[in-house]
Design an enzyme around this catalytic site. Structure first.
Site, PDB file in Angstrom:
ATOM      1  N   HIS A 360      29.924  13.156  43.359  1.00 47.17           N
ATOM      2  CA  HIS A 360      30.743  12.122  42.739  1.00 47.17           C
ATOM      3  C   HIS A 360      30.011  11.318  41.671  1.00 47.17           C
ATOM      4  CE1 HIS A 360      34.373  12.310  45.281  1.00 47.17           C
ATOM      5  NE2 HIS A 360      33.552  12.646  46.260  1.00 47.17           N
ATOM      6  N   LYS A 551      38.992  -2.116  39.708  1.00 48.76           N
ATOM      7  CA  LYS A 551      38.074  -1.102  40.233  1.00 48.76           C
ATOM      8  C   LYS A 551      36.805  -1.803  40.686  1.00 48.76           C
ATOM      9  CE  LYS A 551      38.357   1.022  36.309  1.00 48.76           C
ATOM     10  NZ  LYS A 551      38.524   2.460  36.446  1.00 48.76           N
ATOM     11  N   ARG A 552      35.934  -1.055  41.337  1.00 48.15           N
ATOM     12  CA  ARG A 552      34.641  -1.590  41.743  1.00 48.15           C
ATOM     13  C   ARG A 552      33.934  -2.212  40.526  1.00 48.15           C
ATOM     14  NH1 ARG A 552      29.773   1.555  42.266  1.00 48.15           N
ATOM     15  NH2 ARG A 552      31.062   3.381  41.822  1.00 48.15           N
ATOM     16  N   LYS A 557      31.074   0.726  34.562  1.00 46.89           N
ATOM     17  CA  LYS A 557      32.532   0.663  34.375  1.00 46.89           C
ATOM     18  C   LYS A 557      32.911  -0.332  33.278  1.00 46.89           C
ATOM     19  CE  LYS A 557      33.486   2.206  39.105  1.00 46.89           C
ATOM     20  NZ  LYS A 557      34.192   3.469  38.829  1.00 46.89           N
ATOM     21  N   THR A 663      40.338   7.763  39.823  1.00 51.73           N
ATOM     22  CA  THR A 663      41.699   8.024  40.299  1.00 51.73           C
ATOM     23  C   THR A 663      42.616   6.857  39.988  1.00 51.73           C
ATOM     24  OG1 THR A 663      41.099   7.245  42.517  1.00 51.73           O
ATOM     25  CG2 THR A 663      41.026   9.619  42.133  1.00 51.73           C
ATOM     26  N   LYS A 667      46.700   6.817  39.023  1.00 53.15           N
ATOM     27  CA  LYS A 667      47.717   5.985  39.666  1.00 53.15           C
ATOM     28  C   LYS A 667      48.436   5.113  38.650  1.00 53.15           C
ATOM     29  CE  LYS A 667      44.577   5.839  43.555  1.00 53.15           C
ATOM     30  NZ  LYS A 667      43.420   5.101  44.079  1.00 53.15           N
TER      31      LYS A 667
END
Length: 822
Positions: A360, A551-552, A557, A663, A667
């Site tokens: 991952h 998100k985290r 990110k 993901t 969504k």
């Protein structure tokens, strides 16, 4: 679970409406007239649980009788969220339950809100595992998920004066109606001690220093349009003896309970703070604890059904979800060789056919390693097994490329640079017959970069399995109004065949359909606006563009890049209140959510910066409704189920080449949000599915990022040449948003200007800001925006977890897949 001998004579229970009063009395012990919403939720859950149990018992008995090949999915996280709505949908009882609640002057949605989110995960890894279990059940794959029954999960996030505060998340405080305790299923797990070598021909004996019992708790995972029910088996740590009674009787209460706490803390908290030696040791104990229990459990089931381990690889597929369960490779070898007396070569052959592994991450620093000294202390026998596997690997590799010592050093399971460490990803690859990435780009980069040496030895071992999400949870359950619209226009088949969404393209240019689609989005935005006000106290305009990054919280990110655009926009509105280029400003609400690891200083500081910028912007009367910035605390599945349907713009802005897949991007697009993102992870495949005109791609591509890293990157050049960027960073670093502590964010800015800007925010800033202006231009035209959003929904068919799991089943696990309705 052990199925009963004749489950087929069980009659189906009444529906919810007919059976609710009886369930309130029999299962909850409450008179129906006195039932509160929480009682109604628990009673409904018990009714549903009974019906699922009957399917479950029949299915387990059938699989055992058939001696089915099973998939065992090992994961540290299963972020399953709430179960009631999903179970009602699987049994086609949603309308019945809603009617039963209306008869009691309640809304099903309000009743369901009394169910706690199961705190069994953190972010994408755990939610992916939950989606996969849903699809395994729906596709009729004989399967078990194995994980840990965390009593407190990761943590409950509170925001206090803009800072993240971590609290325990006692999701099991009032019990769970979905658990099936298995009092007869318990396995010993050992730690520490030493290894006794008894001479040639005799298996070593691990003389462990401590033992903990792993007690099983099962949760049911229902299939949709299928009678199949899968099992999520979670392990709770229990001390061999509860307390030292002698110490207790002499008044030494702390010592009496110390042994119990020492062992049982293994299953208390997801991802303990690993910034301390004790935290790191606990994390390793957690990983081995659930793997050891799971391996004993599945091998006992196999031996009961087959009487031999010779055919283990024919009947068992064990999948490692990331490297957390990688110690399973060494554990299987220990069990087969040391406990069951199998020769090493035969056991290793079986091991290589049983295991498969999903990677991952592409970032070498994120690949899990453990100090050799720590592993020797906690798992001495496993370290010996790893050393032997490593020696055989290096002997084999040396024959392929003689005298290439750098090649051998990169392959080695032991990193010899500095402190010697065990490389768990390398162990996973060596012990598996298939290794997959989770998007086309990610899988390609795996074999070209971080695992290139392994790919040169075993090119056939590497493959791609692009992630997916379950449409039952993320469209049917999260967005019932859109689901109803889809049912009316293209029929309900999309729930089991998401490719049917392509039928929406025929309606994209239909003005009436676009109007209905826009009305659904408006209602979802109003629902999200209510949640934001409830959680943050901030009132936002549901007519504004809802710009979402949930998100985290992590530097790669790039939530910080999003904040930089927010400050840029703030400055621009102050400079030109009437708008830019002769056009008025598009009102925008920036919505953030996510947790930062408790020891991750930079991520926690980014959360505080978001709040500080929001406090200034949201209270500036010159801005009004043109810009709002909110952070929704304690992000989890239930919050996501409101956020995803209400989003207009999906921020997927990681540095190209760092996000394996994502993901959340799937969504959000599935619910009609347009993506602004880099050409990274699954963004690339989303772009291919929806077309360049229906997505906003910006920034450096992966080859450009790699070129910068190889030939030098100078962030200061961007700072000095871009006045808007300079003004933003100077404002943040100079305390414009933290007047009480002007130096609060100097470290964040210094990491960009002087620390190398690891994730190249400054290189992508200018294109990001320009692309956001393209977003504004499209949003001004509601019809065009709606047409693009419809195209995004229509293009999401390939991103169903059913498709992903079908590919795993055929190409990796070699198990049959049940057709829809089977």
């Amino acid at each position: 679970m052990n199925a009963s001998n004749s489950p087929d004579d069980l009659s189906p229970p009444d529906g919810v409406a007919a059976g609710l009063d009886r369930a309130l009395i029999d299962d909850i012990g409450v008179p129906p007239a006195d039932a509160r919403p929480a009682d109604l939720m628990n009673a409904t859950a018990h009714l549903v649980r009974k019906r699922l149990s009957q399917r479950w018992v029949r299915g387990q008995a059938r699989e055992s009788a058939d001696k089915a090949r099973r998939v065992y999915y090992l994961s540290m996280e299963f972020l399953i969220g709430r179960t009631l709505g999903n179970a009602l949908a699987a049994l086609d009882l949603h309308d019945d339950a809603a009617g039963a609640m209306r008869a009691r002057a309640q809304r099903l949605e309000d009743v369901a809100d009394h169910e706690c989110d199961a705190a069994l995960g953190n972010g994408g890894l755990g939610r992916l595992a939950a989606c996969f279990l849903d699809s395994m059940a729906t596709l009729g794959i004989p399967s078990f998920g194995y994980g840990i029954r965390y009593e407190y999960g990761m943590f409950a996030q509170e925001i206090k004066q803009g800072a993240q505060i971590e609290h325990p998340d006692p999701w099991l405080e009032n019990g769970s109606p979905w658990e099936f305790p298995r009092g007869n299923v318990s396995h010993p797990v050992h730690f520490g001690g030493w290894v006794e070598h008894r001479g040639e021909g005799r298996a070593p004996v691990w003389r462990a220093a401590g033992e903990v019992q792993a007690k099983a708790y099962d949760m049911v995972i229902p299939g949709h349009a299928s009678e199949h029910v899968s099992t999520l088996r979670l392990w709770k740590a229990a001390a061999p003896a509860h307390i030292d009674l002698n110490a207790f009787n002499t008044g030494d209460y702390a010592r009496a309970a110390s042994a119990k706490n020492e062992y049982e803390n293994i299953s208390w908290v997801l991802y303990p703070n690993d910034s301390t030696p004790a935290g790191r040791e606990l994390r390793l104990r957690q990983e081995y604890f659930f793997v050891a229990a799971s391996m004993q459990d599945l091998m006992a089931r196999h031996l009961e059904e087959h009487g031999t381990f010779a055919n283990l690889a024919d009947k068992v597929a064990i999948h490692l979800n990331d490297t957390h369960p990688a110690i399973g490779v060494a554990e299987l070898m220990r069990l087969l060789c040391d406990v069951h007396g199998m020769p090493w070569a035969e056991a290793w052959s079986i091991c290589g056919r049983v295991f498969s592994y999903t990677n991952h991450t592409l970032m070498p620093e994120a690949l899990e390693t453990w100090p050799v000294a720590l592993m020797h202390h906690v798992l001495p026998r496993h370290l010996e097994i790893i050393f032997r596997i490593n020696q055989e690997l290096l002997d084999f590799a040396a024959k392929q490329r003689p005298d290439d010592h750098d090649f051998l050093a990169r392959l080695s399971l032991i990193d010899e640079r500095g402190e010697r460490r065990v490389r768990m990803a390398n162990l996973s690859i060596v012990g598996s017959h298939k290794v997959n990435g989770v998007s086309a780009l990610h899988s390609d980069l795996l074999v070209k970069t971080v695992f290139a040496d392994f790919a040169s030895l075993w090119p056939e071992r590497f493959t791609n399995m692009t992630n997916g999400v379950t449409p039952r949870r993320w469209l049917a359950q999260a967005n019932p109004q859109l689901a109803a619209l889809l049912d009316r226009r293209i029929g309900p088949a999309w729930r089991r065949d998401l490719g049917a969404l392509e039928g929406l393209l025929a309606h994209r240019d239909d003005a009436a359909f676009r109007a209905e689609f826009i009305a659904v989005k408006r209602a979802n935005k109003q629902r999200l606006a209510r949640l934001i006000e409830q959680k943050t106290g901030t009132v936002v305009d549901a007519a504004s563009l809802f710009d979402v990054q949930v998100k985290r919280i992590h530097e790669y990110k790039r939530q910080l890049l999003n904040v930089m655009h927010a400050v840029t926009r703030y400055h621009a509105i102050l400079a030109n209140p009437q708008g830019e280029g002769g056009l008025p400003w598009v009102p925008r609400t920036l919505i953030f959510a996510g947790k930062a690891a408790s020891s991750y200083w930079a991520a926690k500081n980014i959360i505080r910066l978001i709040h500080d910028v929001g406090a200034v912007v949201n209270n500036d009367p010159r801005i009004g409704k043109l810009l709002k910035i909110v952070f929704v605390p304690n992000y989890g599945v239930s919050v996501a189920e409101t956020v995803m349907p209400g989003a207009d713009l999906s921020e997927q802005i990681s540095t190209a080449g760092t996000e394996a897949s994502g993901t959340g991007n799937m969504k959000l697009a599935m619910n009609g949000a347009l993506t602004i993102g880099t050409d990274d992870g699954a963004n690339i495949e989303i772009r291919e599915a929806v077309g360049d005109a229906n997505i906003f791609i910006f920034g450096l591509k992966t080859p450009q990022v790699q070129q910068f890293k190889q030939h030098g990157y100078q962030p200061m050049r961007h700072y000095e040449s871009n006045p808007a960027l300079k003004r933003v960073l100077d404002a943040i670093a100079g305390g414009a948003f933290s007047p009480d502590d002007p130096a609060r964010y100097r470290g964040l800015v210094d990491a960009l200007l002087w620390g190398g800007d690891t994730y190249m925010l400054l290189a992508d800033y200018e294109d990001y800001v320009a692309t956001q202006k393209r977003v504004d231009a499209l949003f001004r035209d509601a019809d065009r925006w709606a047409a693009c959003a419809i195209t995004n929904v229509a293009g999401m068919g390939v991103f169903s977890s059913d498709r992903t799991i079908g590919e795993y089943a055929r190409e990796i696990w070699r198990v049959p897949v049940q057709q829809a309705g089977g």
